[in-house]
Design an enzyme around this catalytic site. Structure first.
Site, PDB file in Angstrom:
ATOM      1  N   ASP A 295     -10.064   1.970   2.834  1.00 50.28           N
ATOM      2  CA  ASP A 295     -10.947   1.617   3.627  1.00 50.28           C
ATOM      3  C   ASP A 295     -11.302   2.506   4.782  1.00 50.28           C
ATOM      4  O   ASP A 295     -11.908   1.691   5.110  1.00 50.28           O
ATOM      5  CB  ASP A 295      -8.937   1.501   4.561  1.00 50.28           C
ATOM      6  CG  ASP A 295      -8.414   0.987   3.710  1.00 50.28           C
ATOM      7  OD1 ASP A 295      -8.911  -0.522   3.694  1.00 50.28           O
ATOM      8  OD2 ASP A 295      -7.234   0.585   4.146  1.00 50.28           O
TER       9      ASP A 295
ATOM     10  N   ALA B 112      -2.760  -0.277  10.259  1.00 54.06           N
ATOM     11  CA  ALA B 112      -4.833  -0.450  10.125  1.00 54.06           C
ATOM     12  C   ALA B 112      -5.248   0.962  11.185  1.00 54.06           C
ATOM     13  O   ALA B 112      -6.558   0.823  10.176  1.00 54.06           O
ATOM     14  CB  ALA B 112      -5.187  -1.607  10.975  1.00 54.06           C
TER      15      ALA B 112
ATOM     16  N   GLN C  35     -15.356  -0.825   2.009  1.00 55.06           N
ATOM     17  CA  GLN C  35     -13.955  -0.204   0.602  1.00 55.06           C
ATOM     18  C   GLN C  35     -13.874  -0.921  -0.419  1.00 55.06           C
ATOM     19  O   GLN C  35     -13.489   0.046  -1.227  1.00 55.06           O
ATOM     20  CB  GLN C  35     -13.538  -0.980   1.025  1.00 55.06           C
ATOM     21  CG  GLN C  35     -12.487  -2.101   1.527  1.00 55.06           C
ATOM     22  CD  GLN C  35     -12.038  -2.586   0.131  1.00 55.06           C
ATOM     23  OE1 GLN C  35     -11.349  -2.264  -0.539  1.00 55.06           O
ATOM     24  NE2 GLN C  35     -11.732  -3.502   0.230  1.00 55.06           N
TER      25      GLN C  35
ATOM     26  N   LYS D  37       0.929  -1.094   0.169  1.00 51.27           N
ATOM     27  CA  LYS D  37      -0.196   0.099  -0.266  1.00 51.27           C
ATOM     28  C   LYS D  37       0.585   1.122  -0.126  1.00 51.27           C
ATOM     29  O   LYS D  37       0.700   2.713  -0.495  1.00 51.27           O
ATOM     30  CB  LYS D  37      -0.888   0.098   1.294  1.00 51.27           C
ATOM     31  CG  LYS D  37      -2.339  -1.153   1.354  1.00 51.27           C
ATOM     32  CD  LYS D  37      -3.260  -0.679   1.862  1.00 51.27           C
ATOM     33  CE  LYS D  37      -3.812  -2.086   2.515  1.00 51.27           C
ATOM     34  NZ  LYS D  37      -4.909  -1.781   3.477  1.00 51.27           N
TER      35      LYS D  37
END
Length: 286
Positions: A112, A141, A256, A76
Site C-alpha cells: 500500500d 489506512a 500497489q 490484512k
C-alpha cells in the site's frame, strides 16, 4: 494436450469480504493479456471465520492452486499473522496485502505504501521536496502512508485525528519524526507543509466533507486523497478551488498491484493511461 496446458496456467486471487466490487481482477487481467501470460486472477469472497482455512489451502501448494494473491478488508491483519515469512514492512504495519508461496513457505508484504508514493511520483514528480507532511486521519489506512513518507525521508509527519489517542499510537509506532495532534490543530499544523494527505473516509461515495482552508500550506504544495470514488473527492475539489495542486487516489490502487503481479506472474507491469481509463470506465458503471 489440454492437461499440459492446464499445468502451465498460473493462478492468483484477491480475497476479502465483501469482494464483489474489487477492481483488482480488471487490473491483473489487463496485464495478463498485455504480457500474453496464461494465467487467472479471480476475486474470492471469504468470511473471517473461514480465512484461516483458506490460507491453509494456499499453503498446501497443490498443483493447479493459486501461487498467491492480494488480501483486502477485513483480512490484512490475519494474513500477516498466518504468514510464515512476513517481511519488515508487514511486520511493522502488522498487516499484509500481498502473499505468495516460495520454497514451501507463505511470504507476505504490504504494498500500500509503495502504491501511495508511486502514484505521487507518477502524477507529480518532486512532491517529496518538502520537510513537512500532514496526514489527516489515524485509521488503518493511514499506517502505510505514514510508513512510506517516513521511509522516503520526510523530516516531519504530522498526524491529526478526531481521537488524539489513535494519532499518538501511530507516532509511537513509526518513530520520532511522526507527531500527533487533535483535529483542532489543523490550521497550525498545515503551516508551511508541502503535502496534505486525506486518509479518512470523508467524501467517499459522494458523502459531504467539512470545508478545509489550505491557505497555510507551502507554495507548490500538493493535496492528495487515498479515496478514489469519486475520483475528484470533495477535499480535492476544495484544494483545486483554492489553487492547490492535487493528485487523486486511483493511482495508489493501480501501483500497489505491481509488486504482486511480479511475484505471481514473473513480469513487472506498468501503469499506463489505458489501464487507468479502463478502471475509470468501470467506476462510472457503478
Amino acid at each position: 494436450m489440454a492437461d499440459s496446458r492446464e499445468t502451465l496456467t498460473i493462478n492468483a486471487f484477491v480475497v476479502g469480504y465483501p469482494i464483489k466490487h474489487s477492481r483488482s481482477p480488471i487490473i491483473h487481467s489487463y496485464w495478463l493479456k498485455k504480457f500474453g501470460i496464461t494465467g487467472n486472477y479471480e476475486a474470492v469472497e471469504v468470511v473471517s471465520d473461514n480465512f484461516a482455512n483458506f490460507i491453509a489451502t494456499v499453503k498446501e501448494g497443490k498443483p493447479g492452486t493459486a501461487v498467491g494473491g492480494n488480501v483486502t478488508i477485513p483480512h490484512k491483519e490475519a494474513a500477516y499473522r498466518l504468514a510464515d515469512r512476513p517481511d519488515a514492512l508487514a511486520e511493522e504495519l502488522g498487516a499484509a496485502n500481498t502473499i505468495w508461496m516460495e520454497e514451501g513457505k507463505l511470504h507476505a508484504t504490504n504494498t500500500d505504501g509503495y502504491g501511495f508514493v508511486s502514484n505521487l511520483d507518477e502524477r507529480h514528480p518532486g512532491w517529496d521536496k518538502t520537510d513537512r507532511a500532514v496526514v489527516f486521519g489515524a485509521g488503518g489506512a493511514s499506517r502505510a502512508v505514514i510508513q512510506s513518507l517516513r521511509d522516503r525521508g520526510i523530516a516531519e509527519i504530522h498526524v491529526l485525528n478526531r481521537t488524539l489517542e489513535r494519532a499518538r499510537e501511530l507516532a509511537d509506532r513509526f518513530g520520532p519524526r511522526v507527531f500527533s495532534h487533535p483535529q483542532a490543530a489543523l490550521q497550525e499544523v498545515m503551516q508551511g507543509a508541502g503535502l496534505f494527505v486525506n486518509t479518512t473516509s470523508l467524501g467517499m461515495d459522494g458523502a459531504e466533507a467539512p470545508h478545509l482552508d489550505f491557505s497555510q500550506l507551502a507554495a507548490r504544495a500538493v493535496v492528495t486523497d487515498i479515496v478514489y470514488v469519486p475520483l475528484r473527492t470533495p477535499i480535492l475539489q476544495m484544494a483545486e478551488e483554492q489553487g492547490i495542486t492535487t493528485v487523486d487516489g486511483l493511482g495508489m490502487l493501480l501501483h500497489q498491484a505491481k509488486p504482486g503481479f511480479m511475484r505471481w506472474f514473473g513480469k513487472m507491469p506498468e501503469v499506463d493511461e489505458t489501464l487507468r481509463a479502463l478502471i475509470i470506465g468501470d467506476m462510472e458503471k457503478h
